[in-house]
Design a protein around this motif. Structure first.
Motif, mmCIF file in Angstrom:
data_model
loop_
_atom_site.group_PDB
_atom_site.id
_atom_site.type_symbol
_atom_site.label_atom_id
_atom_site.label_comp_id
_atom_site.label_asym_id
_atom_site.label_seq_id
_atom_site.Cartn_x
_atom_site.Cartn_y
_atom_site.Cartn_z
ATOM 1 N N TYR A 1 -13.868 -0.434 22.417
ATOM 2 C CA TYR A 1 -14.917 -1.226 22.115
ATOM 3 C C TYR A 1 -15.801 -1.240 23.357
ATOM 4 C CZ TYR A 1 -11.349 -2.697 18.603
ATOM 5 O OH TYR A 1 -10.578 -2.435 17.466
ATOM 6 N N GLY A 2 -15.659 -0.488 24.325
ATOM 7 C CA GLY A 2 -16.487 -0.610 25.432
ATOM 8 C C GLY A 2 -17.791 -0.376 25.373
ATOM 9 N N TRP A 3 -18.087 0.529 24.340
ATOM 10 C CA TRP A 3 -19.645 0.616 24.144
ATOM 11 C C TRP A 3 -20.612 -0.657 23.900
ATOM 12 C CZ3 TRP A 3 -21.649 -1.753 19.794
ATOM 13 C CH2 TRP A 3 -20.819 -2.145 18.808
ATOM 14 N N ASP B 1 -6.847 12.418 19.071
ATOM 15 C CA ASP B 1 -7.885 13.321 19.724
ATOM 16 C C ASP B 1 -9.076 12.882 18.864
ATOM 17 O OD1 ASP B 1 -6.098 14.359 21.154
ATOM 18 O OD2 ASP B 1 -5.585 16.238 19.953
ATOM 19 N N ALA B 2 -9.167 12.612 17.526
ATOM 20 C CA ALA B 2 -10.372 12.304 16.839
ATOM 21 C C ALA B 2 -11.044 10.946 17.337
ATOM 22 C CB ALA B 2 -9.981 12.333 15.305
ATOM 23 N N GLU B 3 -10.214 9.942 17.750
ATOM 24 C CA GLU B 3 -10.888 9.022 18.057
ATOM 25 C C GLU B 3 -11.258 9.181 19.377
ATOM 26 O OE1 GLU B 3 -9.680 3.851 18.366
ATOM 27 O OE2 GLU B 3 -8.089 5.490 18.211
ATOM 28 N N PHE B 4 -10.405 9.795 20.367
ATOM 29 C CA PHE B 4 -11.051 9.948 21.699
ATOM 30 C C PHE B 4 -12.501 10.734 21.498
ATOM 31 C CE2 PHE B 4 -11.594 13.065 25.181
ATOM 32 C CZ PHE B 4 -11.458 11.981 26.361
ATOM 33 N N ASN B 5 -12.861 11.522 20.696
ATOM 34 C CA ASN B 5 -14.083 12.212 20.713
ATOM 35 C C ASN B 5 -15.082 11.064 19.984
ATOM 36 O OD1 ASN B 5 -13.357 14.524 21.567
ATOM 37 N ND2 ASN B 5 -12.600 15.365 19.221
ATOM 38 N N ALA B 6 -14.604 10.084 19.209
ATOM 39 C CA ALA B 6 -15.374 8.925 18.690
ATOM 40 C C ALA B 6 -15.904 8.277 19.867
ATOM 41 C CB ALA B 6 -14.619 8.316 17.464
ATOM 42 N N ILE B 7 -14.823 7.773 20.673
ATOM 43 C CA ILE B 7 -15.004 6.914 21.873
ATOM 44 C C ILE B 7 -16.010 7.277 22.582
ATOM 45 C CG2 ILE B 7 -13.973 6.049 23.857
ATOM 46 C CD1 ILE B 7 -11.341 5.578 22.408
ATOM 47 N N GLN C 1 -31.550 2.285 13.916
ATOM 48 C CA GLN C 1 -30.942 3.173 12.886
ATOM 49 C C GLN C 1 -29.691 3.929 13.419
ATOM 50 O OE1 GLN C 1 -32.478 3.511 10.032
ATOM 51 N NE2 GLN C 1 -34.036 1.861 10.816
ATOM 52 N N VAL C 2 -29.489 3.527 14.761
ATOM 53 C CA VAL C 2 -28.223 4.425 15.335
ATOM 54 C C VAL C 2 -26.782 3.854 14.468
ATOM 55 C CG1 VAL C 2 -27.624 2.833 17.166
ATOM 56 C CG2 VAL C 2 -27.278 5.241 17.365
ATOM 57 N N MET C 3 -25.957 5.034 14.475
ATOM 58 C CA MET C 3 -24.841 4.649 13.800
ATOM 59 C C MET C 3 -23.672 4.930 14.598
ATOM 60 S SD MET C 3 -25.889 3.833 10.596
ATOM 61 C CE MET C 3 -24.712 4.102 9.221
ATOM 62 N N LEU C 4 -22.656 4.242 14.543
ATOM 63 C CA LEU C 4 -21.476 4.400 15.584
ATOM 64 C C LEU C 4 -20.228 4.640 14.469
ATOM 65 C CD1 LEU C 4 -21.738 1.716 18.252
ATOM 66 C CD2 LEU C 4 -22.560 3.866 18.165
ATOM 67 N N ASP C 5 -19.225 5.344 15.037
ATOM 68 C CA ASP C 5 -17.773 5.659 14.580
ATOM 69 C C ASP C 5 -17.036 4.435 14.409
ATOM 70 O OD1 ASP C 5 -15.014 6.576 13.946
ATOM 71 O OD2 ASP C 5 -15.918 8.399 13.676
ATOM 72 N N CYS C 6 -16.664 4.025 13.265
ATOM 73 C CA CYS C 6 -16.024 2.528 13.259
ATOM 74 C C CYS C 6 -14.629 3.122 12.321
ATOM 75 C CB CYS C 6 -16.378 1.605 12.996
ATOM 76 S SG CYS C 6 -15.579 0.043 12.664
ATOM 77 N N GLN C 7 -13.630 3.348 13.130
ATOM 78 C CA GLN C 7 -12.270 3.858 12.282
ATOM 79 C C GLN C 7 -12.646 4.933 11.543
ATOM 80 O OE1 GLN C 7 -10.549 0.118 10.697
ATOM 81 N NE2 GLN C 7 -9.491 -0.121 12.488
ATOM 82 N N GLY C 8 -13.374 5.894 11.721
ATOM 83 C CA GLY C 8 -13.728 7.010 11.043
ATOM 84 C C GLY C 8 -15.043 6.944 10.103
#
Length: 532
Positions: free
Chosen positions: A193-195, A372-378, A393-400
């Motif tokens: 959640y550091g973003w 690994d997938a979440e690491f890349n998302a972070i 318009q920016v979108m973030l990854d929230c649990q995939g």
């Protein structure tokens, strides 16, 4: 998503554990470049009136001789740490001779790499090691990235909390193991959640063109005026692809595990012990001059640039991984906070109160291992927020799943409401809920964030980034010069400066091991108390 958080909050309330959270400890570290009266990087030595940069616990230097670092000891309340920081900076400013402390994270005008003097720490082996480590950073990454400034927020949960909390969880392990696991869960969530901190606190959407030293501007960066570059929706370029990143991670093989304290320590040790052919090409001791401490993936633990670190205070020449292994986690260091150019201290009481909420949220929220997938998302979420955080318009990854940043921010902040209420109860005040309301406003109104305010002032005043930062630096200098220190506080700073100089002198006069032997003993952990 927040079911475990809600359950844990009910347990704290039902079993009246509020008093056990009262004495959480906060420490602050603030970096600031010393600049001359024309706004150029100071070429002067670290002033001896401040004491020894090697041995002073509160006033030291970071990477460069001109990069001042002010450190508060842990305080019982976050706002007490802020008061302590203000007193340190008051003392410093009232001793400075025609110099400013640069009040933004991104640096002043730089005249190339030669303009940046690597910090000096004297002739002792400890001092030489600190200097050579910084030489290694210059050879590996260049100097410019190293003079970006920030604020580190150091936080520990009240030690009295852990035993009743462990009993409530029905955990029968050693208390230290339980505490370390809880802190590592906090660390993982601070990454997840550091973003949000980058969005809410980011104050570096623009840079001086000189920072790039003639290199082409990265994609997405635009010309603000003749001397400045910016990103229209940027929040914290410091935390983006021109600042603190592990961009060479895949090339060098650094992969730090946060699954547990044991895996964290083991992964860092592996990187410190693994040779890197690319760094071997640099050389270590070349013609009698050390270019780096070693040619391994990491010279020492601190070389791994992370937004958050589990920490344990060090004893003498102890390695950070050894301290963690021996005594566990004492506190967590959040490193992603920009210097707030709108406040003399670089951070406000409201920001500190929110960081306390955020820390407790990350402690109590469910925190599974990071795949690994979440690491890349972070990493992706951090980069997107740093460069385009105010873009609707920016979108973030929230649990995939893709989620608009502003919606995600609002969702997280609303989930923190009961945590803020908990801290209101703990401290018998309403400041935490009020501070959360302020952050919700920033999530709803991107134009009111510090990064947006900075660009707005630059536009309104027809200023370059340099002009804005210099104006704010002058304002803050006036503030500190008008402050007065109580005589006992001023005397304590003077005593500490004198004592630290004596400590360095004593260290340098003692018998020294050959430097190569010193490094060997340090990395093997074989030091005896009388070796320096």
């Amino acid at each position: 998503m927040y079911r475990l958080l809600e359950q844990r909050l009910r347990e704290i309330d039902t079993h009246r554990l509020h008093p056990y959270l009262r004495n959480a400890r906060t420490g602050l570290e603030k970096e600031s470049l010393r600049v001359n009266d024309s706004g150029r990087l100071s070429q002067r030595d670290h002033p001896t009136i401040f004491g020894s940069a090697l041995t002073h616990p509160w006033i030291t230097t970071d990477y460069a001789e001109s990069l001042l670092e002010l450190i508060t000891p842990p305080q019982a309340r976050a706002h007490h740490a802020l008061d302590f920081l203000l007193n340190i900076e008051t003392f410093v400013y009232q001793q400075l001779d025609n110099e400013l402390l640069w009040t933004t994270s991104m640096p002043c005008v730089l005249a190339g790499e030669a303009d940046i003097r690597i910090a000096e720490y004297g002739t002792s082996n400890a001092g030489r090691m600190k200097h050579v480590y910084r030489q290694g950073l210059a050879w590996r990454y260049g100097k410019a990235m190293q003079v970006i400034a920030g604020i580190h927020f150091n936080y520990s949960i009240d030690e009295a909390f852990w035993q009743p909390w462990q009993a409530l969880q029905g955990d029968t392990r050693e208390l230290r193991q339980f505490r370390d696991d809880a802190y590592m869960g906090m660390v993982r969530n601070l990454q997840r959640y550091g973003w949000l901190i980058i969005y809410l606190f980011g104050t570096s959407p623009a840079i001086c063109k000189s920072f790039l030293a003639g290199r082409a501007a990265p994609p997405g960066m635009e010309t603000f005026n003749e001397h400045s570059l910016y990103e229209p929706f940027g929040t914290s370029l410091r935390m983006g692809n021109i600042g603190y990143t592990n961009s060479k991670e895949n090339k060098t093989g650094v992969k730090v595990s946060y699954d547990s304290l044991d895996t964290y320590v083991a992964s860092l040790r592996r990187a410190i012990a693994t040779p890197c052919p690319h760094y071997a090409d640099i050389g270590v001791n070349v013609a009698g001059e050390y270019r780096q401490l070693n040619a391994n993936i990491l010279q020492i633990e601190n070389e791994y640039y992370s937004t958050v670190r589990p920490k344990q205070p060090l004893n003498r020449f102890e390695k950070p991984t050894d301290a963690l292994e021996q005594r566990g986690i004492a506190y967590v260091e959040l490193r992603s906070v920009d210097v707030n150019a709108f406040h003399p201290a670089g951070i406000t009481r409201k920001q500190l109160a929110f960081l306390e909420i955020f820390m407790h949220f990350c402690l109590l929220q469910d925190s599974p291992a990071i795949s690994d997938a979440e690491f890349n998302a972070i990493n992706s979420n951090q980069m997107l927020t740093a460069h385009r955080g105010r873009d609707p318009q920016v979108m973030l990854d929230c649990q995939g799943k893709a989620l608009p940043l502003l919606e995600y921010a609002n969702d997280l902040l609303q989930a923190m409401r009961p945590v803020a209420e908990l801290l209101d109860t703990v401290h018998g005040e309403q400041s935490y809920s009020a501070c959360l309301d302020k952050q919700l406003q920033l999530a709803a109104q991107p134009d009111s964030t510090p990064s947006a305010r900075m660009l707005e002032e630059m536009q309104q005043n027809h200023e370059s980034f340099f002009d804005f930062a210099q104006r704010k630096s002058l304002e803050h200098r006036d503030y500190f010069l008008q402050r007065s220190l109580e005589p006992t506080i001023k005397q304590s700073f003077e005593d500490m400066a004198r004592d630290s100089l004596q400590q360095q002198y004593t260290l340098e006069q003692a018998e020294q091991l050959p430097f190569a032997q010193f490094l060997e003993a340090y990395f093997s952990g074989d030091f005896h108390a009388n070796k320096n």
